[in-house]
Design an enzyme around this catalytic site. Sequence first.
Site, PDB file in Angstrom:
ATOM      1  N   LYS A   1      41.148  43.770  37.891  1.00  0.00           N
ATOM      2  CA  LYS A   1      39.892  44.188  38.515  1.00  0.00           C
ATOM      3  C   LYS A   1      40.145  45.058  39.758  1.00  0.00           C
ATOM      4  CE  LYS A   1      37.352  42.495  35.345  1.00  0.00           C
ATOM      5  NZ  LYS A   1      36.981  41.164  34.988  1.00  0.00           N
TER       6      LYS A   1
HETATM    7  C1  LIG Z   1      36.316  40.209  34.006  1.00  0.00           C
HETATM    8  C2  LIG Z   1      34.890  39.990  33.752  1.00  0.00           C
HETATM    9  C3  LIG Z   1      34.307  38.708  33.863  1.00  0.00           C
HETATM   10  C4  LIG Z   1      35.109  37.476  34.063  1.00  0.00           C
HETATM   11  O1  LIG Z   1      35.883  37.475  35.223  1.00  0.00           O
HETATM   12  P1  LIG Z   1      36.944  36.303  35.424  1.00  0.00           P
HETATM   13  O2  LIG Z   1      37.267  36.378  36.874  1.00  0.00           O
HETATM   14  O3  LIG Z   1      38.118  36.632  34.541  1.00  0.00           O
HETATM   15  O4  LIG Z   1      36.303  35.032  35.040  1.00  0.00           O
HETATM   16  C5  LIG Z   1      32.940  38.586  33.713  1.00  0.00           C
HETATM   17  N1  LIG Z   1      32.177  39.650  33.435  1.00  0.00           N
HETATM   18  C6  LIG Z   1      32.680  40.889  33.291  1.00  0.00           C
HETATM   19  C7  LIG Z   1      31.759  42.027  33.010  1.00  0.00           C
HETATM   20  C8  LIG Z   1      34.063  41.099  33.441  1.00  0.00           C
HETATM   21  O5  LIG Z   1      34.574  42.317  33.269  1.00  0.00           O
END
Ligand SMILES: *Cc1c(COP(=O)(O)O)cnc(C)c1O
Length: 386
Positions: free
Chosen positions: A183
């Site tokens: 991210k």
């Molecule tokens: C990555 C992601 C999540 C989940 O994030 P985590 O921290 O891995 O639980 C939820 N929604 C979207 C749109 C994502 O890209």
Amino acid sequence: MFIPYSRPALDDAEINEVVETLKSGWLTTGPKVAQFENDFKHYVNCEYALAVNSATSGLHLALEAIGVGPGDKVITTVHTFTATAEVIRYLGAEPIFVDIEGDSFNIDVSAIEKALENNQNVKAIMPVHYAGQAANMTDIIKLAKRYNVRIVEDAAHALPTTHNGQLVGALSDVTVFSFYANKTITTGEGGMITTNDPELAARMKIMRLHGINRDAFDRFTSTKPSWHYEIVAPGFKYNMMDMCAALGIHQLKKAKRFQEERASIAERYNLAFSELPVTTPFIVNKSDIHAWHIYVLQLHLDELMIGRDEFIAKMAECGVGASVHYIPLHRMPYWKENFNLTDKMFPKSSLISDCIVSLPNFQSMTDDEVSKVIDVVSSLLVENKK
Ligand SMILES: *Cc1c(COP(=O)(O)O)cnc(C)c1O
């Protein structure tokens, strides 16, 4: 050298902070988490920031806090990662899926309105700021007020992102960010919930750690004996570790620089691909900040001799990783079969899902790596043109 789709950008600041944390003897939720939460709160300018072990946990806590349960419905988009919708099922509620806008790929506000008209017991709307570009929050907030439903924003892609100049994080009831490894900033695994609502914050804080009415840090620093606590609900184990917050503290300081780096990669891509049989990302509002978490190209399949999957396979042969965001939920067996979803119900998401490719655009990419991606993608488009 293979260019991966994504690679985290960590340096000595993060590494030293983690080592210091390890040496301090305090591994789990403690002073680093408190600092990260405080820094984050000031960053997005909200009243409460609660660190959690993932965005998925955060979304679950948010829906629980607003009282979503069996018999309730929650409106969200099909064009997202399954985490957005699965948390609705954790609570025994039913997702009402709607289509996206054909240009921004964000949730379609008119489809939300239709869903609100046609369904009883809707408790919440969950917009996703797709790729790091804000959904139409102005209109979503208006609808939520009119129909008396809450909003939980999935801001997993949206740090930093603005909507009409205001940072995502303090626009609606609750916002949840992700710090998963790929991210915009990372803690390895982790997430942050932000809200201005004291009642929601209090409930999420309790449910984040077993339903204990004081968190672990208070438990070991307050004047009351550390063994003294009360359980007020069957909570979850969703707290963030100090080792993760140690990364987050430094990553957050770099969030804007990272965004600028990704934006400049996106600019190079836009320029390079402007004459080729592809559509580059649509910008809703040029004066807003786009986090550029994902750079999505739409292949003009009618002008090409190969399909998207083959295109990605050929990119990999040429040493460049790519991805797809997303195979929409209405094409995933669980969602499709249990909620009777078809391509016809989501024409815009279905149409783009066969031709989208996400290119590498991470902050630690070198200029040479960007050039190589451009060369590989451009050559493939030219070679495979009809
Ligand atoms: C990555 C992601 C999540 C989940 O994030 P985590 O921290 O891995 O639980 C939820 N929604 C979207 C749109 C994502 O890209």
